[in-house]
Design an enzyme around this catalytic site. Structure first.
Site, PDB file in Angstrom:
ATOM      1  N   LYS A 121       9.349  -1.377  14.760  1.00  0.00           N
ATOM      2  CA  LYS A 121       9.867  -1.047  13.418  1.00  0.00           C
ATOM      3  C   LYS A 121      10.976  -0.003  13.545  1.00  0.00           C
ATOM      4  CE  LYS A 121       5.796  -1.047  10.493  1.00  0.00           C
ATOM      5  NZ  LYS A 121       4.959  -0.194   9.661  1.00  0.00           N
TER       6      LYS A 121
ATOM      7  N   LYS B 217       0.842  -1.202   0.000  1.00  0.00           N
ATOM      8  CA  LYS B 217       0.000   0.000   0.000  1.00  0.00           C
ATOM      9  C   LYS B 217       0.876   1.251   0.000  1.00  0.00           C
ATOM     10  CE  LYS B 217      -3.410   2.302   2.890  1.00  0.00           C
ATOM     11  NZ  LYS B 217      -4.282   2.207   4.063  1.00  0.00           N
TER      12      LYS B 217
ATOM     13  N   GLU C 194      -4.733  -7.211  15.418  1.00  0.00           N
ATOM     14  CA  GLU C 194      -4.208  -5.892  15.060  1.00  0.00           C
ATOM     15  C   GLU C 194      -5.322  -4.850  15.181  1.00  0.00           C
ATOM     16  OE1 GLU C 194      -0.598  -4.780  12.224  1.00  0.00           O
ATOM     17  OE2 GLU C 194      -2.389  -5.175  11.046  1.00  0.00           O
TER      18      GLU C 194
ATOM     19  N   GLY D 128      -4.777  -2.014   5.472  1.00  0.00           N
ATOM     20  CA  GLY D 128      -3.997  -3.152   4.957  1.00  0.00           C
ATOM     21  C   GLY D 128      -4.662  -4.492   5.211  1.00  0.00           C
ATOM     22  N   ARG D 129      -5.122  -4.699   6.458  1.00  0.00           N
ATOM     23  CA  ARG D 129      -5.693  -6.009   6.786  1.00  0.00           C
ATOM     24  C   ARG D 129      -7.108  -6.181   6.258  1.00  0.00           C
ATOM     25  NH1 ARG D 129      -4.613  -2.883  10.998  1.00  0.00           N
ATOM     26  NH2 ARG D 129      -6.217  -2.179  12.442  1.00  0.00           N
TER      27      ARG D 129
ATOM     28  N   GLU E 199      10.597  -4.630   4.452  1.00  0.00           N
ATOM     29  CA  GLU E 199      10.681  -6.048   4.058  1.00  0.00           C
ATOM     30  C   GLU E 199      10.342  -6.200   2.574  1.00  0.00           C
ATOM     31  OE1 GLU E 199       9.076  -4.927   6.746  1.00  0.00           O
ATOM     32  OE2 GLU E 199       9.204  -6.346   8.416  1.00  0.00           O
TER      33      GLU E 199
ATOM     34  N   HIS F 177      -5.101 -33.924  17.276  1.00  0.00           N
ATOM     35  CA  HIS F 177      -3.975 -34.784  17.664  1.00  0.00           C
ATOM     36  C   HIS F 177      -2.855 -33.971  18.279  1.00  0.00           C
ATOM     37  CE1 HIS F 177      -5.634 -38.363  15.636  1.00  0.00           C
ATOM     38  NE2 HIS F 177      -6.281 -37.412  14.962  1.00  0.00           N
TER      39      HIS F 177
HETATM   40  C1  G6Q Z   1      -2.493  -3.873   8.168  1.00  0.00           C
HETATM   41  C2  G6Q Z   1      -1.242  -3.257   8.474  1.00  0.00           C
HETATM   42  C3  G6Q Z   1      -0.021  -3.967   7.952  1.00  0.00           C
HETATM   43  C4  G6Q Z   1       0.313  -3.681   6.507  1.00  0.00           C
HETATM   44  C5  G6Q Z   1       1.744  -4.128   6.253  1.00  0.00           C
HETATM   45  C6  G6Q Z   1       2.178  -3.910   4.828  1.00  0.00           C
HETATM   46  O1  G6Q Z   1      -3.576  -3.429   8.438  1.00  0.00           O
HETATM   47  O2  G6Q Z   1      -1.291  -1.928   8.103  1.00  0.00           O
HETATM   48  O3  G6Q Z   1      -0.067  -5.355   8.122  1.00  0.00           O
HETATM   49  O4  G6Q Z   1      -0.580  -4.315   5.655  1.00  0.00           O
HETATM   50  O5  G6Q Z   1       2.596  -3.442   7.122  1.00  0.00           O
HETATM   51  O6  G6Q Z   1       2.093  -2.575   4.492  1.00  0.00           O
HETATM   52  P1  G6Q Z   1       2.245  -2.118   3.002  1.00  0.00           P
HETATM   53  O7  G6Q Z   1       1.149  -2.727   2.202  1.00  0.00           O
HETATM   54  O8  G6Q Z   1       2.186  -0.626   3.021  1.00  0.00           O
HETATM   55  O9  G6Q Z   1       3.590  -2.630   2.528  1.00  0.00           O
END
Ligand code: G6Q
Length: 544
Positions: free
Chosen positions: A507, A208, A356, A270-271, A214, A387
């Site tokens: 972070k 996003k 989250e 994001g989520r 990463e 199990h």
């Molecule tokens: C979700 C968070 C988080 C996000 C990641 C990736 O709600 O905001 O999990 O999706 O940190 O972020 P980017 O899509 O910006 O790389």
């Protein structure tokens, strides 16, 4: 912004008193006293049938929980979300994942503009691109057909597409392979590219913000890997890299042609994003028609939430039961146990969605909560979990309310095995609720000294969620069901379910420590004694 403190409402106070009475009641008694219980407490929502009868509640409990929903403004919060109010107040954003699955003729106004046509414009571009990759029309730089799609993203830009890809694996294009890279651990990219031909590989960089360390690090290494296969010919990037982002500037700076970028919007968290362009890898895998079927599933659960009275509203009731257990009976965790191997990443996906969103300690006005908020969410598919950790669910000292998710039919050739799977799920729900008394154990011939060990107290609550089959639509319904449960719980607790400040400190420190590790003259004494020692161990290992 003022927020209702739920613990100061009359409904909360009544529930505290009520819990004293209902807490000790056993499901055996509740079922024995009420022959209609299973029927009355089983609800339909779109294609899901949800049996909530095996919960430690009476009709009065539900009435009081509904009062709590009324007194904490749940209905207003639902409407505020759907109508695009900036309910993510700490970030000043609307929360409009429901617009991602709006029908083309719907209208949702953000800043004076209807966003639905934009959503469908991106969906159409995704569909056209997906079709080109699926048909072999989109070829790599040297003219080879794409055989493998690698999604690079993390958190919300990984968990959703990966979970859905696995859930819908029966629908995946037979000639395409899909891999997902998220972790900064170099082993992740290494393993994902092992054995691949760069000429036949397409990378989707899903981020996003397009600033996530990463994802950008993995994407840079992926580009190096690609160019190594093309003798450094940078022109290859255009045919092997596409981006999904809200940040065109950074996409361009990375070197991806913005014509090969699929956008979305700040009002998608994001989520909550995998049905946006973040789901591009999924759409390539299952095709645009199935993707749209999934969106229609989401939409039907959205409609259910918005239009069903709360006493039959499945996400609302599930949320209320969660609040009952968390705040009034004191159960700290919630298990999600899908009886479907293809839902193996569903619990992990829900961990992010729920933890989250509702892992917060401050109300919207900044005041500290005086009650528990989001539960610890966890799980694994049945029957594997049986199990492993079910011992604790059945006989441990912590009560774990569980969701058991099952399907009524399977492909014909899988039917006998599927029967066993289903039998296991139903058996677990029965055993959890009703257990086995010492008398029953003794009567079955157990040695007296083993009776306590073989006794099952029961009274372990569970919801059984059933659908006919795990179709794209049903997957959309399931995800939306949990999204809405999280929304309602957050509304009751008076917290912001849509920010995630709690991930920031780690972070920032990681960036700082990363710089220290990479520095020519590191000073490993900038932290506390424990952190300094760990840094020093790493530095010493590197120099030995
Ligand atoms: C979700 C968070 C988080 C996000 C990641 C990736 O709600 O905001 O999990 O999706 O940190 O972020 P980017 O899509 O910006 O790389």
């Amino acid at each position: 912004m003022t927020t209702t403190d739920p613990s100061q409402t009359s409904a909360w106070q009544a529930l505290v008193a009520h819990a004293e009475q209902v807490g000790p009641m056993h499901l055996r008694e509740l079922f024995a006293a009420d022959t209609d219980r299973a029927t009355r407490l089983t609800f339909d929502a779109a294609d899901l049938t949800v049996d909530m009868s095996k919960h430690r509640v009476t009709d009065q409990t539900i009435r009081l929980l509904l009062d709590l929903a009324a007194q904490t403004g749940v209905a207003d919060k639902i409407e505020a979300m759907f109508s695009g109010e900036p309910i993510n107040s700490t970030e000043g954003r609307e929360v409009l994942h429901t617009a991602l699955r709006a029908a083309p003729d719907d209208s949702i106004i953000v800043d004076g503009e209807n966003v639905v046509p934009d959503v469908h414009e991106v969906l159409d571009r995704m569909a056209a691109f997906s079709e080109r990759v699926r048909s072999g029309d989109w070829v790599g730089h040297s003219g080879s057909r794409i055989r493998t799609v690698v999604n690079i993203g993390i958190g919300g830009s990984d968990l959703g597409p990966l979970m859905a890809f696995r859930a819908l694996s029966a629908e995946v294009h037979p000639n395409l392979d899909f891999r997902f890279v998220s972790n900064i651990d170099p082993a992740n990219l290494l393993d994902a590219t092992a054995g691949l031909d760069p000429a036949e590989t397409l990378f989707i960089v899903a981020s996003k913000t397009f600033t996530t360390i990463e994802t950008l690090t993995n994407a840079r290494h992926a580009r190096d890997w690609l160019l190594a296969g093309y003798d450094g010919d940078a022109a290859a990037v255009a045919k092997h890299f596409v981006a999904v982002s809200t940040n065109a500037e950074q996409v361009e700076a990375f070197g991806i042609d913005t014509n090969n970028m699929f956008g979305f919007w700040d009002w998608v968290g994001g989520r909550y994003s995998f049905e946006s362009a973040i789901g591009l890898s999924l759409m390539i895998a299952i095709g645009a028609d199935s993707f749209h079927e999934m969106l229609s599933g989401f939409r039907s659960m959205d409609q259910h939430l918005r239009s069903t009275p709360f006493d039959h509203n499945v996400p609302v009731l599930a949320a209320l039961l969660g609040v009952w257990y968390r705040n009034f009976l004191g159960f700290p965790t919630h298990a999600v146990l899908p009886y479907a191997q293809r839902l193996d990443r569903f619990p992990a996906y829900l961990q992010q969605l729920d933890m989250e969103s509702n892992g917060k300690s401050n109300r919207l006005d900044g005041s500290r909560v005086g009650y528990d908020t989001g539960p610890i969410v966890w799980g694994e598919p049945g029957t594997n979990g049986q199990h492993a950790f079910y011992q604790l669910i059945h006989q441990g000292t912590t009560i774990i309310p569980s969701d058991l998710i099952g399907f009524l039919s399977a492909d014909e050739d899988l039917a006998p095995q599927h029967e066993l799977l289903f039998a296991n799920m139903v058996a677990q729900a029965e055993a959890l609720a009703f257990g086995k008394t010492p008398e029953e154990v003794a009567e079955a011939g157990s040695a007296p000294d083993l009776v306590p060990h073989r006794t099952f107290e029961g009274n372990r609550p569970s919801t059984v969620i059933l659908a006919k089959a795990l179709t794209p639509s049903v997957l959309g319904q399931l995800v939306a069901f949990y999204e809405h449960k999280v929304l309602v719980q957050g509304a009751i607790w008076g917290i912001n379910s849509f920010d995630q400040w709690g991930v920031e400190l780690g972070k920032a420190l990681a960036t700082q420590i990363g710089n220290e590790l990479g520095s020519a003259s590191p000073e490993p004494d900038k932290h506390d004694a424990s952190t300094n020692a760990l840094i020093e161990m790493f530095l010493n290992a590197g120099s030995s």
